[in-house]
Design a protein around this motif. Structure first.
Motif, short mmCIF file in Angstrom:
data_model
loop_
_atom_site.label_atom_id
_atom_site.label_comp_id
_atom_site.label_asym_id
_atom_site.label_seq_id
_atom_site.Cartn_x
_atom_site.Cartn_y
_atom_site.Cartn_z
N SER A 89 30.20 40.62 30.24
CA SER A 89 30.28 39.22 30.68
C SER A 89 31.43 38.48 30.01
O SER A 89 31.89 37.45 30.51
N ASN A 130 31.25 36.97 27.10
CA ASN A 130 30.74 35.78 26.42
C ASN A 130 30.99 35.89 24.91
O ASN A 130 30.35 36.68 24.22
N ARG A 137 37.96 41.41 29.27
CA ARG A 137 37.21 41.07 30.47
C ARG A 137 37.96 40.06 31.32
O ARG A 137 37.98 40.15 32.55
N PRO A 144 35.52 41.74 36.31
CA PRO A 144 34.28 42.52 36.24
C PRO A 144 34.52 43.99 36.58
O PRO A 144 35.23 44.31 37.52
#
Length: 292
Positions: free
Chosen positions: A185, A187, A230, A235
């Motif tokens: 992700s 994050n 990323r 993705p």
């Protein structure tokens, strides 16, 4: 009288365990064991007092020669050199020491790279395989006093003060799963929460695929590194993770479109990750199983 094949078979795992820790390459370790077998077949059994001693000595000397011939290649290796990931490693039996399990980790194997071939052999035989100095001296053809000095210098040089990382557990696997989900992700906050402040990332691409050229330190830098990947790549499509112990520690294999791309191994301290080892060099992944 030819040497007994069953004696070799009884010690085959020991020989591979030693050769892999010496060489850090699965195929090269298997080659050393095979060469030992070929030489064993030519021996006169009546001239051998201890098959185990003869086999260990032969394998050790073969590995020392292999390391000496490979030193230039390792010195010129691009970026971080990591051992080939070992997935199919049987759990140690109750009779085997904790040192044998701890010596399989990426951290320990990477540490051994600081030693010369002779130092590596003596250190492993003494500290991991618990050989006495008289036997080690005969194997490496040095005096007992010299072997003691080698072990003492190696301990000082390696500075083994850290607590060995914990073996795989359900909790450790959950932390690894959470971390890899966070890398997918991108994050940063989630990544940082799963890392120790002084965490380190080691990435081995061997100059064949993109990888960090040197270790990346601290949770902040590692988190931003993965987030940057990323953001740049977007993705991952057709990505599949297979969670397996690697070198006796929590790990995972990442497949993209059915092709193995990364092998991850993790060292944990409590509920956080303190070291990440990512092997990306395709040559070091060829021996690993496929996605199914």
């Amino acid at each position: 009288m030819p040497a007994d094949p069953s004696a070799f078979a009884a010690h085959r795992r020991l020989l591979f365990d030693l050769a892999y820790r010496m060489l850090g390459r699965v195929a090269e370790a298997e080659d050393a064991v095979q060469e030992t077998w070929l030489r064993w077949q030519k021996q006169d059994a009546t001239a051998i007092d201890s098959p185990r001693a003869w086999l260990v000595a032969t394998t050790t000397r073969l590995c020392i020669d292999q390391l000496r011939s490979a030193q230039r290649a390792r010195t010129d290796y691009y970026g971080v050199w990591l051992p080939e990931p070992l997935v199919e490693n049987p759990a140690p039996s109750p009779a085997e020491s904790a040192a044998l399990a701890d010596s399989l980790t990426m951290a320990f194997m990477l540490m051994l790279e600081r030693l010369t071939p002779d130092e590596r052999a003596v250190f492993l035989l003494r500290e991991v395989f618990a050989y006495d100095y008289a036997d080690i001296a005969r194997i490496v053809e040095k005096s007992e006093a010299a072997c003691r000095q080698i072990v003492s210098r190696a301990k000082s040089h390696l500075g083994r003060g850290d607590t060995p990382p914990a073996p795989p557990s359900e909790r450790a696997q959950r932390i690894v799963q959470q971390f890899l989900a966070a890398t997918a992700s991108g994050n940063v906050d989630e990544l940082m929460a799963l890392l120790t402040d002084d965490a380190t990332l080691y990435s081995d691409g061997g100059g064949r695929v993109v990888a960090a050229g040197r270790p990346i330190h601290t949770a902040d830098h590692i988190s931003r590194f993965f987030a940057g990947i990323r953001a740049k790549e977007g993705p991952a499509t057709q990505a599949d993770l297979r969670f397996v112990p690697i070198n006796g520690r929590p790990g995972a294999l990442l497949f993209v479109a059915g092709q193995l791309q990364n092998a991850y191994s993790f060292d944990l301290a409590g509920d956080r990750i303190r070291a990440i080892y990512v092997v990306r060099n395709p040559e070091k992944l060829r021996h690993l199983p496929g996605p199914n």
